[in-house]
Scaffold this motif. Sequence first.
Motif, PDB file in Angstrom:
ATOM      1  N   THR A 104      -9.934  -9.329  -6.470  1.00 46.19           N
ATOM      2  CA  THR A 104      -9.103  -8.578  -5.805  1.00 46.19           C
ATOM      3  C   THR A 104      -9.613  -7.393  -5.272  1.00 46.19           C
ATOM      4  OG1 THR A 104      -7.245  -9.531  -7.286  1.00 46.19           O
ATOM      5  CG2 THR A 104      -7.002  -7.286  -5.892  1.00 46.19           C
ATOM      6  N   MET A 105     -10.638  -6.850  -5.849  1.00 48.22           N
ATOM      7  CA  MET A 105     -11.426  -5.696  -5.322  1.00 48.22           C
ATOM      8  C   MET A 105     -12.018  -6.050  -4.145  1.00 48.22           C
ATOM      9  SD  MET A 105     -10.442  -3.136  -7.088  1.00 48.22           S
ATOM     10  CE  MET A 105     -11.724  -1.806  -6.390  1.00 48.22           C
ATOM     11  N   ASN A 106     -12.620  -7.203  -3.919  1.00 47.55           N
ATOM     12  CA  ASN A 106     -13.491  -7.747  -2.831  1.00 47.55           C
ATOM     13  C   ASN A 106     -12.324  -7.984  -1.681  1.00 47.55           C
ATOM     14  OD1 ASN A 106     -16.428  -9.204  -2.660  1.00 47.55           O
ATOM     15  ND2 ASN A 106     -15.833  -8.879  -4.631  1.00 47.55           N
ATOM     16  N   ALA A 107     -11.262  -8.339  -1.851  1.00 49.96           N
ATOM     17  CA  ALA A 107     -10.253  -8.361  -0.952  1.00 49.96           C
ATOM     18  C   ALA A 107      -9.748  -7.130  -0.449  1.00 49.96           C
ATOM     19  CB  ALA A 107      -9.141  -9.297  -1.579  1.00 49.96           C
ATOM     20  N   LEU A 108      -9.609  -6.170  -1.156  1.00 50.90           N
ATOM     21  CA  LEU A 108      -9.380  -4.769  -0.810  1.00 50.90           C
ATOM     22  C   LEU A 108     -10.400  -4.060   0.055  1.00 50.90           C
ATOM     23  CD1 LEU A 108      -7.434  -3.308  -3.844  1.00 50.90           C
ATOM     24  CD2 LEU A 108      -6.453  -4.386  -1.781  1.00 50.90           C
ATOM     25  N   VAL A 109     -11.638  -4.258  -0.292  1.00 55.16           N
ATOM     26  CA  VAL A 109     -12.744  -3.874   0.496  1.00 55.16           C
ATOM     27  C   VAL A 109     -12.919  -4.564   1.849  1.00 55.16           C
ATOM     28  CG1 VAL A 109     -15.255  -3.619   0.374  1.00 55.16           C
ATOM     29  CG2 VAL A 109     -13.912  -2.949  -1.554  1.00 55.16           C
ATOM     30  N   ALA A 110     -12.584  -5.874   1.753  1.00 50.70           N
ATOM     31  CA  ALA A 110     -12.623  -6.288   3.044  1.00 50.70           C
ATOM     32  C   ALA A 110     -11.253  -6.592   4.026  1.00 50.70           C
ATOM     33  CB  ALA A 110     -12.878  -7.934   2.831  1.00 50.70           C
ATOM     34  N   SER A 111     -10.425  -5.754   3.458  1.00 51.93           N
ATOM     35  CA  SER A 111      -9.085  -5.915   4.404  1.00 51.93           C
ATOM     36  C   SER A 111      -8.965  -4.635   5.109  1.00 51.93           C
ATOM     37  CB  SER A 111      -8.071  -6.064   3.318  1.00 51.93           C
ATOM     38  OG  SER A 111      -7.947  -7.201   2.813  1.00 51.93           O
ATOM     39  N   ASP A 112      -8.282  -4.721   6.388  1.00 55.52           N
ATOM     40  CA  ASP A 112      -7.759  -3.672   6.962  1.00 55.52           C
ATOM     41  C   ASP A 112      -6.418  -3.146   6.606  1.00 55.52           C
ATOM     42  OD1 ASP A 112      -9.874  -3.860   9.219  1.00 55.52           O
ATOM     43  OD2 ASP A 112      -8.787  -5.817   9.550  1.00 55.52           O
ATOM     44  N   ALA A 113      -5.810  -4.135   5.862  1.00 54.35           N
ATOM     45  CA  ALA A 113      -4.288  -3.721   5.307  1.00 54.35           C
ATOM     46  C   ALA A 113      -3.934  -4.645   4.152  1.00 54.35           C
ATOM     47  CB  ALA A 113      -3.323  -3.874   6.323  1.00 54.35           C
ATOM     48  N   VAL A 114      -3.036  -3.997   3.692  1.00 53.78           N
ATOM     49  CA  VAL A 114      -2.417  -4.761   2.253  1.00 53.78           C
ATOM     50  C   VAL A 114      -0.784  -5.045   2.771  1.00 53.78           C
ATOM     51  CG1 VAL A 114      -4.064  -4.288   0.834  1.00 53.78           C
ATOM     52  CG2 VAL A 114      -1.949  -2.981   0.810  1.00 53.78           C
ATOM     53  N   ILE A 115      -0.217  -6.187   2.235  1.00 51.38           N
ATOM     54  CA  ILE A 115       1.109  -6.528   2.128  1.00 51.38           C
ATOM     55  C   ILE A 115       1.352  -6.542   0.493  1.00 51.38           C
ATOM     56  CG2 ILE A 115       3.010  -8.199   2.540  1.00 51.38           C
ATOM     57  CD1 ILE A 115       1.772  -8.626   5.246  1.00 51.38           C
ATOM     58  N   ILE A 116       2.285  -5.658   0.121  1.00 52.09           N
ATOM     59  CA  ILE A 116       2.863  -5.726  -1.436  1.00 52.09           C
ATOM     60  C   ILE A 116       4.022  -6.525  -1.490  1.00 52.09           C
ATOM     61  CG2 ILE A 116       3.162  -4.370  -3.536  1.00 52.09           C
ATOM     62  CD1 ILE A 116       1.459  -2.040  -2.022  1.00 52.09           C
ATOM     63  N   PRO A 117       4.034  -7.580  -1.895  1.00 50.25           N
ATOM     64  CA  PRO A 117       5.404  -8.491  -2.250  1.00 50.25           C
ATOM     65  C   PRO A 117       5.874  -7.576  -3.601  1.00 50.25           C
ATOM     66  CG  PRO A 117       3.562 -10.071  -1.942  1.00 50.25           C
ATOM     67  CD  PRO A 117       2.897  -8.674  -2.350  1.00 50.25           C
ATOM     68  N   VAL A 118       7.332  -7.631  -3.547  1.00 49.98           N
ATOM     69  CA  VAL A 118       7.830  -6.644  -4.674  1.00 49.98           C
ATOM     70  C   VAL A 118       9.340  -7.652  -4.961  1.00 49.98           C
ATOM     71  CG1 VAL A 118       9.227  -4.658  -5.587  1.00 49.98           C
ATOM     72  CG2 VAL A 118       6.971  -4.699  -4.422  1.00 49.98           C
ATOM     73  N   GLN A 119       9.410  -8.310  -6.020  1.00 49.94           N
ATOM     74  CA  GLN A 119      10.561  -9.206  -6.362  1.00 49.94           C
ATOM     75  C   GLN A 119      11.796  -8.200  -6.398  1.00 49.94           C
ATOM     76  OE1 GLN A 119       8.502  -8.224  -8.611  1.00 49.94           O
ATOM     77  NE2 GLN A 119       9.094  -9.073 -10.594  1.00 49.94           N
ATOM     78  N   CYS A 120      13.066  -8.634  -6.059  1.00 54.67           N
ATOM     79  CA  CYS A 120      14.452  -8.175  -6.224  1.00 54.67           C
ATOM     80  C   CYS A 120      14.803  -8.390  -7.492  1.00 54.67           C
ATOM     81  CB  CYS A 120      15.214  -8.439  -5.158  1.00 54.67           C
ATOM     82  SG  CYS A 120      14.458  -7.800  -3.370  1.00 54.67           S
ATOM     83  N   GLU A 121      14.054  -7.832  -8.624  1.00 56.06           N
ATOM     84  CA  GLU A 121      14.463  -8.273  -9.953  1.00 56.06           C
ATOM     85  C   GLU A 121      14.042  -6.837 -10.790  1.00 56.06           C
ATOM     86  OE1 GLU A 121      12.809 -11.741 -10.965  1.00 56.06           O
ATOM     87  OE2 GLU A 121      13.701 -12.968  -9.698  1.00 56.06           O
ATOM     88  N   TYR A 122      14.492  -7.174 -11.967  1.00 54.83           N
ATOM     89  CA  TYR A 122      14.478  -5.801 -12.999  1.00 54.83           C
ATOM     90  C   TYR A 122      12.803  -5.965 -13.271  1.00 54.83           C
ATOM     91  CZ  TYR A 122      15.553  -3.069 -16.890  1.00 54.83           C
ATOM     92  OH  TYR A 122      15.698  -1.958 -17.640  1.00 54.83           O
ATOM     93  N   TYR A 123      12.379  -4.527 -13.222  1.00 60.89           N
ATOM     94  CA  TYR A 123      11.024  -4.181 -13.312  1.00 60.89           C
ATOM     95  C   TYR A 123      10.168  -4.442 -12.324  1.00 60.89           C
ATOM     96  CZ  TYR A 123      11.764  -4.047 -18.661  1.00 60.89           C
ATOM     97  OH  TYR A 123      12.259  -3.689 -19.886  1.00 60.89           O
ATOM     98  N   ALA A 124      10.830  -4.463 -11.165  1.00 65.16           N
ATOM     99  CA  ALA A 124      10.324  -4.816  -9.868  1.00 65.16           C
ATOM    100  C   ALA A 124       8.917  -3.802  -9.431  1.00 65.16           C
ATOM    101  CB  ALA A 124      11.093  -4.590  -8.630  1.00 65.16           C
ATOM    102  N   LEU A 125       9.154  -2.582 -10.136  1.00 63.91           N
ATOM    103  CA  LEU A 125       8.054  -1.478  -9.709  1.00 63.91           C
ATOM    104  C   LEU A 125       7.051  -1.554 -10.974  1.00 63.91           C
ATOM    105  CD1 LEU A 125      10.031   0.983  -7.712  1.00 63.91           C
ATOM    106  CD2 LEU A 125       8.655  -0.619  -6.847  1.00 63.91           C
ATOM    107  N   GLU A 126       7.288  -2.455 -11.734  1.00 61.69           N
ATOM    108  CA  GLU A 126       6.202  -2.258 -12.959  1.00 61.69           C
ATOM    109  C   GLU A 126       4.704  -2.576 -12.452  1.00 61.69           C
ATOM    110  OE1 GLU A 126       6.389  -5.556 -15.748  1.00 61.69           O
ATOM    111  OE2 GLU A 126       6.621  -3.858 -17.316  1.00 61.69           O
ATOM    112  N   GLY A 127       4.006  -1.670 -12.735  1.00 59.26           N
ATOM    113  CA  GLY A 127       2.664  -1.876 -12.322  1.00 59.26           C
ATOM    114  C   GLY A 127       2.279  -1.374 -10.955  1.00 59.26           C
ATOM    115  N   ILE A 128       3.313  -1.092 -10.292  1.00 59.76           N
ATOM    116  CA  ILE A 128       2.938  -0.674  -8.955  1.00 59.76           C
ATOM    117  C   ILE A 128       1.905   0.604  -8.952  1.00 59.76           C
ATOM    118  CG2 ILE A 128       3.865   0.214  -6.797  1.00 59.76           C
ATOM    119  CD1 ILE A 128       4.197  -2.543  -6.731  1.00 59.76           C
TER     120      ILE A 128
END
Length: 261
Positions: free
Chosen positions: A140-164
């Motif tokens: 994942t760190m390789n992906a972040l270093v290689a990327s211009d941007a990120v899309i963060i999927p967040v599910q519409c369920e309880y604890y959705a923002l856990e770990g964000i």
Amino acid sequence: MARVISIVNQKGGVGKTTTSINLAAALGNEGKKTLLIDLDSQGNASSGLGLNTNDFELDIYDVITGACSIQQAIIKTRFKNLSIIPSTINLAGVEVEFVKKMFEDKEFRQNEQLRLRLEEIKDYYDYILIDCQPSLGVSTMNALVASDAVIIPVQCEYYALEGINQLLNSIILVQSKMNPDLRIEGVLLTMLDGRTNIGLEVMEEVRKYFKNKVFNTIIPRLVRLVEAPSHGKPVNAYDPTSRATLAYANLAKEVINRDGF
């Protein structure tokens, strides 16, 4: 030159792979030449596009460890404007391989290997999407270093923002140390069940937290999205008239408009 976007959230079950497959296919339908990189050792993005391990000899593990060129690992799919670099369980061993390389070569930069490989092909695509594994490890760190941007999927369920916060801290770390141009393309609300109060409450909470970074498009919880991977197809090929197809088509248009393409 391609825009490189990672779909990332270290929490599992939030719709990363579903979004990777279907956004890539939707971008292809919009006339954008798209490459999907399966960077999860489970290989679900690969199987979701109809591939199995008998269909290829090389995968993303071979690319980032230098066993082959990136061009050798690219497979053109049967879907419009869409190619993929697949993944297998081999990728699970990449951290061990990189530790070994660091002992052998003091100049080895473990978090930049994917970026270096992508530089060779960025001129051939409009978009390169990276389906990340549910962790903040080496891949994942390789992906972040290689990327211009990120899309963060967040599910519409309880604890959705856990770990964000942990994910955002990782993004800030990459920005400060290795990739100052990395930005959040958008936060994508997924798995919305409009019949429940919790889904609407999570939507409000996420929009309050991320403000204008949240995409207008919301991905509903639909049977078609669950069925399509078992047929080895993105949803726009499995059921072109479904609500899921329309949702990802709208997301693709939002991404294109945000990027000014």
